[in-house]
Design an enzyme around this catalytic site. Structure first.
Site, PDB file in Angstrom:
ATOM      1  NE  ARG A  51      -4.292  -1.050  -0.163  1.00 43.24           N
ATOM      2  CZ  ARG A  51      -4.388  -2.060  -1.029  1.00 43.24           C
ATOM      3  NH1 ARG A  51      -3.346  -2.423  -1.744  1.00 43.24           N
ATOM      4  NH2 ARG A  51      -5.519  -2.703  -1.186  1.00 43.24           N
ATOM      5  CD  GLU A  99      -2.904   3.214  -5.704  1.00 45.07           C
ATOM      6  OE1 GLU A  99      -3.923   2.603  -6.074  1.00 45.07           O
ATOM      7  OE2 GLU A  99      -1.967   2.670  -5.132  1.00 45.07           O
ATOM      8  CG  HIS A 139      -3.119  -0.820  -7.103  1.00 41.45           C
ATOM      9  ND1 HIS A 139      -3.665  -0.110  -6.062  1.00 41.45           N
ATOM     10  CD2 HIS A 139      -3.123  -2.109  -6.693  1.00 41.45           C
ATOM     11  CE1 HIS A 139      -3.980  -0.938  -5.067  1.00 41.45           C
ATOM     12  NE2 HIS A 139      -3.666  -2.158  -5.442  1.00 41.45           N
TER      13      HIS A 139
HETATM   14  N1  LIG Z   1      -0.495  -4.467  -5.209  1.00 45.89           N
HETATM   15  C1  LIG Z   1      -1.603  -5.186  -5.175  1.00 45.89           C
HETATM   16  O1  LIG Z   1      -2.386  -5.219  -6.110  1.00 45.89           O
HETATM   17  C2  LIG Z   1      -1.909  -6.014  -3.960  1.00 45.89           C
HETATM   18  C3  LIG Z   1      -2.525  -7.269  -4.103  1.00 45.89           C
HETATM   19  C4  LIG Z   1      -2.833  -8.000  -2.962  1.00 45.89           C
HETATM   20  C5  LIG Z   1      -2.552  -7.481  -1.699  1.00 45.89           C
HETATM   21  N2  LIG Z   1      -1.974  -6.253  -1.611  1.00 45.89           N
HETATM   22  C6  LIG Z   1      -1.601  -5.702  -0.299  1.00 45.89           C
HETATM   23  O2  LIG Z   1      -0.476  -6.433   0.177  1.00 45.89           O
HETATM   24  C7  LIG Z   1      -0.435  -6.360   1.595  1.00 45.89           C
HETATM   25  C8  LIG Z   1      -0.186  -7.742   2.170  1.00 45.89           C
HETATM   26  O3  LIG Z   1      -1.234  -8.623   1.827  1.00 45.89           O
HETATM   27  P1  LIG Z   1      -1.283 -10.114   2.434  1.00 45.89           P
HETATM   28  O4  LIG Z   1      -2.395 -10.807   1.746  1.00 45.89           O
HETATM   29  O5  LIG Z   1       0.055 -10.704   2.475  1.00 45.89           O
HETATM   30  O6  LIG Z   1      -1.750  -9.768   3.915  1.00 45.89           O
HETATM   31  P2  LIG Z   1      -1.606 -10.695   5.210  1.00 45.89           P
HETATM   32  O7  LIG Z   1      -2.620 -10.195   6.180  1.00 45.89           O
HETATM   33  O8  LIG Z   1      -1.615 -12.131   4.839  1.00 45.89           O
HETATM   34  O9  LIG Z   1      -0.142 -10.347   5.741  1.00 45.89           O
HETATM   35  C9  LIG Z   1       0.187  -9.110   6.288  1.00 45.89           C
HETATM   36  C10 LIG Z   1       1.242  -9.351   7.350  1.00 45.89           C
HETATM   37  O10 LIG Z   1       1.695  -8.078   7.797  1.00 45.89           O
HETATM   38  C11 LIG Z   1       1.992  -8.231   9.181  1.00 45.89           C
HETATM   39  N3  LIG Z   1       2.110  -6.939   9.833  1.00 45.89           N
HETATM   40  C12 LIG Z   1       1.133  -6.171  10.388  1.00 45.89           C
HETATM   41  N4  LIG Z   1       1.698  -5.061  10.937  1.00 45.89           N
HETATM   42  C13 LIG Z   1       3.030  -5.148  10.710  1.00 45.89           C
HETATM   43  C14 LIG Z   1       4.138  -4.313  11.052  1.00 45.89           C
HETATM   44  N5  LIG Z   1       3.983  -3.174  11.735  1.00 45.89           N
HETATM   45  N6  LIG Z   1       5.369  -4.708  10.662  1.00 45.89           N
HETATM   46  C15 LIG Z   1       5.548  -5.864   9.969  1.00 45.89           C
HETATM   47  N7  LIG Z   1       4.536  -6.697   9.650  1.00 45.89           N
HETATM   48  C16 LIG Z   1       3.300  -6.340  10.005  1.00 45.89           C
HETATM   49  C17 LIG Z   1       0.854  -9.091   9.709  1.00 45.89           C
HETATM   50  O11 LIG Z   1       1.190  -9.683  10.941  1.00 45.89           O
HETATM   51  C18 LIG Z   1       0.700 -10.088   8.576  1.00 45.89           C
HETATM   52  O12 LIG Z   1       1.463 -11.261   8.813  1.00 45.89           O
HETATM   53  C19 LIG Z   1      -1.752  -5.696   2.003  1.00 45.89           C
HETATM   54  O13 LIG Z   1      -1.507  -4.322   2.195  1.00 45.89           O
HETATM   55  C20 LIG Z   1      -2.639  -5.871   0.787  1.00 45.89           C
HETATM   56  O14 LIG Z   1      -3.654  -4.913   0.716  1.00 45.89           O
HETATM   57  C21 LIG Z   1      -1.637  -5.519  -2.704  1.00 45.89           C
HETATM   58  O1  LIG Z   2      -5.539  -5.346  -1.796  1.00 46.56           O
HETATM   59  C1  LIG Z   2      -5.712  -5.821  -2.911  1.00 46.56           C
HETATM   60  O2  LIG Z   2      -6.431  -6.824  -3.129  1.00 46.56           O
HETATM   61  C2  LIG Z   2      -4.953  -5.253  -4.058  1.00 46.56           C
HETATM   62  O3  LIG Z   2      -4.423  -4.008  -3.777  1.00 46.56           O
HETATM   63  C3  LIG Z   2      -5.649  -5.284  -5.367  1.00 46.56           C
HETATM   64  O4  LIG Z   2      -6.522  -4.201  -5.548  1.00 46.56           O
HETATM   65  P1  LIG Z   2      -7.452  -4.195  -6.843  1.00 46.56           P
HETATM   66  O5  LIG Z   2      -8.494  -5.256  -6.612  1.00 46.56           O
HETATM   67  O6  LIG Z   2      -8.035  -2.832  -6.912  1.00 46.56           O
HETATM   68  O7  LIG Z   2      -6.605  -4.526  -8.024  1.00 46.56           O
END
Ligand SMILES: NC(=O)c1ccc[n+]([C@@H]2O[C@H](COP(=O)([O-])OP(=O)(O)OC[C@H]3O[C@@H](n4cnc5c(N)ncnc54)[C@H](O)[C@@H]3O)[C@@H](O)[C@H]2O)c1
Ligand SMILES: O=C(O)[C@H](O)COP(=O)(O)O
Length: 326
Positions: free
Chosen positions: A236, A265, A283
């Site tokens: 994020r 964004e 993104h």
């Molecule tokens: N770019 C994209 O399109 C995309 C796609 C999917 C997910 N994401 C984002 O990726 C991130 C991770 O997703 P995920 O599915 O692995 O989540 P998840 O909940 O499985 O893992 C997140 C981890 O972060 C840890 N955490 C919380 N606070 C923390 C801190 N202060 N320091 C270190 N670790 C900490 C949690 O304990 C957890 O293990 C989220 O922000 C999600 O929204 C982005």
């Molecule tokens: O948290 C998520 O699932 C990702 O950031 C993906 O976002 P999007 O569904 O808008 O591509």
């Protein structure tokens, strides 16, 4: 769990067509309307029992306040930071997501950015398009033997670790919740951030956006890193402080950044995106056919389960029932 009556659902973003099809097969009327302004959403939301979003729809307190019939907000994806979960919970609206549907896609994009940073692939490709043949400017460095720091060892962090280990990277990490003995079984040695910063050649962040993770990588932490450290943010915008990152890039303290997400964004300030050592994407972490199919299908099935009164524990995060979850 008692069944919940859901007769109408608004899908406000580009969600896989299976979502609409599954809802309709179960007798739910679906409207798809993208790119609504906040005022348009506020005017429309009262007509729906359910809302399906991705990350672009901002479901703010005023949207929720106008949502007099809304019972479910379904996030076809992971992060729910675009939804005011406390406001929804206060109004008895369930917020749920599909947390594992896009894990592999986000992990793969992270790895693609790490590899691109090591070998300047986007910059070299751009220079070829400009008719150049520059074999000196784009000298890279192997990932083999380098140290990757993974901050946030949840679903995506774990998948990134295993993929980058296959390139011969040493993986170290930090997570306040994942036990060190668990991450050790996936080859990630945990340590404090103070110990982690100076060891890394690359750092990738995979935490949710929380008050405790905003600016996790800032001027102070950059100063503790190896000179020339390369960073990736596929989680994020704001977890890596954007202004601190720009300062670190300009001073050379940071040798490059791969960014998929931004505080705003699309970003209005282009200084980061335009920096020669920044590789960026709009993104795209979840933007694969496979991830979209899983997320669209999962969110529709979860809504149908709610209508049928099935217990969802284990199938999804229902933020409305678990307000303590981040
Ligand atoms: N770019 C994209 O399109 C995309 C796609 C999917 C997910 N994401 C984002 O990726 C991130 C991770 O997703 P995920 O599915 O692995 O989540 P998840 O909940 O499985 O893992 C997140 C981890 O972060 C840890 N955490 C919380 N606070 C923390 C801190 N202060 N320091 C270190 N670790 C900490 C949690 O304990 C957890 O293990 C989220 O922000 C999600 O929204 C982005
Ligand atoms: O948290 C998520 O699932 C990702 O950031 C993906 O976002 P999007 O569904 O808008 O591509």
């Amino acid at each position: 769990m008692a069944p919940i009556s859901i007769k109408t659902v608004l899908i406000s973003e580009s969600v896989d067509p299976r979502c609409k099809a599954i809802l309709e097969e179960n007798g739910i009327r679906v409207t798809e309307k993208q790119n609504m302004t906040k005022d348009e959403l506020i005017a429309k939301i009262k007509d729906y029992d359910g809302l399906v979003v991705r990350s672009a729809t901002k479901v703010t307190a005023d949207v929720i306040s106008a949502a007099n019939n809304l019972k479910i907000i379904g996030r076809a994806g992971t992060g729910v930071d675009n939804v005011d979960v406390p406001a929804a919970t206060k109004k008895g609206i369930i917020v749920m997501n599909t947390p594992s549907g896009n894990t592999i896609s986000a992990a793969e994009l992270t790895c693609a950015l790490l590899m691109s940073l090591s070998r300047n692939v986007p910059q070299a490709a751009m220079s070829m398009k400009q008719g150049k043949w520059d074999r000196k400017k784009f000298m890279g460095a192997e990932l083999y033997g380098k140290v990757l720091g993974i901050v946030g060892l949840g679903r995506i962090g774990k998948e990134v670790a295993s993929r980058m280990q296959s390139f011969g990277m040493k993986t170290i990490g930090y997570d306040p919740i994942t036990p060190p003995e668990v991450s050790a079984t996936w080859g990630v040695e945990q340590m404090s951030l103070e110990q982690l910063w100076p060891q890394c050649d690359y750092i990738t962040v995979h935490t949710p956006l929380l008050p405790s993770t905003v600016g996790l990588l800032n001027d102070e932490s950059f100063a503790k890193c190896k000179k020339g450290v390369k960073v990736v943010n596929c989680a994020r915008g704001g977890i890596i402080d954007e202004e601190a990152l720009l300062r670190a890039l300009e001073s050379g303290q940071c040798g490059g950044a791969g960014l998929d997400v931004f505080v705003e964004e699309p970003p209005k300030n282009h200084s980061l995106v335009e920096h020669p050592n920044v590789i960026s994407c709009p993104h795209l972490g979840a933007s694969t056919k496979e991830a979209q199919a899983r997320c669209g299908e999962d969110i529709a099935l979860q809504i149908v389960d709610m209508v049928k009164g099935k217990n969802l524990v284990g199938a999804a995060f229902c933020f409305g029932f678990c307000p303590h979850l981040p």
